[in-house]
Design a protein around this motif. Structure first.
Motif: not given
Length: 254
Positions: A1-29
């Motif tokens: 996994m590559e990591y990049v700095v998210l602009g001036r926020a200066n957070m080192l984030v993975s090159r891809i992110a998980l849109g966790a809003y989809g967790l509401q649609y999975v079967e259970n916790d």
């Protein structure tokens, strides 16, 4: 996994992110926790959710309890119309995810861009929470490229989240490039065009051309996540043949 700095926020984030809003649609916790754990073990450290998807916040909060907080970047967002509602939303997000702070909190708005002087008090509340450490960075989310353009020009937001995919208009691409020039983090929502486009290799490769763009993959199934992680490790080759196919696809859907 590559990591990049998210602009001036200066957070080192993975090159891809998980849109966790989809967790509401999975079967259970448990299924939600499995997905988050798989993402984290695959190198993803950036998870984005939303207050208007409360079950997703709760499930994400439960799923990250076994992960050291400093190793992940949490983002959420609110569609609040005013400062009082936003304050309640931020507190609810903190409670739902069982955390002391949120790395990136975003205002989601398709009507206007909140500023320091606007009477809605939205930006003032964001700044107050940033000053007391409960949110670390401030972002703006919209589906309107025109509003994204205003937010970028205002210089008030550390990140901008906007649809960007192989079918996006040229303006959206230009805005991603402007964000890079202005050191503003750019988060690309709808990398598969809201489900209209299902060619993941082509969609992935198209976004991979832009070094500063963090695609937000809203996957709900382990099989989908495995495919996305595969292409992160084995990115498509961006050669003349790929560019021609991407150009043909854009023309086909235009």
């Amino acid at each position: 996994m590559e990591y990049v700095v998210l602009g001036r926020a200066n957070m080192l984030v993975s090159r891809i992110a998980l849109g966790a809003y989809g967790l509401q649609y999975v079967e259970n916790d448990e299924a939600a926790a499995e997905l988050v754990t798989m993402a984290y073990q695959g190198g993803i450290n950036f998870f984005d959710t939303a207050r208007h998807k409360p079950l997703s916040e709760v499930r994400l909060g439960k799923a990250i309890q076994s992960i050291q907080r400093q190793h992940i970047i949490l983002a959420s967002k609110s569609t609040a119309p005013d400062g009082a509602t936003l304050q309640a939303d931020i507190e609810a997000s903190l409670d739902a995810m069982n955390c002391d702070y949120i790395d990136l909190y975003q205002i989601e708005n398709d009507v206007f861009v909140p500023t320091e002087k606007s009477p809605d008090d939205l930006y003032k509340v964001l700044r107050k929470y940033q000053e007391n450490g409960k949110i670390k960075h401030i972002g703006f989310v919209t589906e309107s490229p025109e509003l994204a353009q205003i937010a970028i020009a205002s210089d008030l937001y550390e990140t901008v989240q906007l649809p960007l995919n192989i079918l996006s208009p040229e303006l959206n691409i230009e805005l991603a490039q402007t964000c890079e020039q202005k050191d503003i983090g750019f988060i690309a929502m709808q990398p598969l065009c809201g489900g209209v486009f299902r060619n993941i290799p082509l969609a992935y490769g198209f976004l991979r051309q832009y070094e500063n763009v963090i695609p937000l993959w809203g996957t709900r199934l382990p099989e989908e996540l495995q495919q996305i992680l595969y292409f992160e490790s084995h990115p498509p080759v961006i050669d003349d043949k790929f560019k021609e196919e991407a150009k043909h696809t854009r023309l086909l859907f235009s």
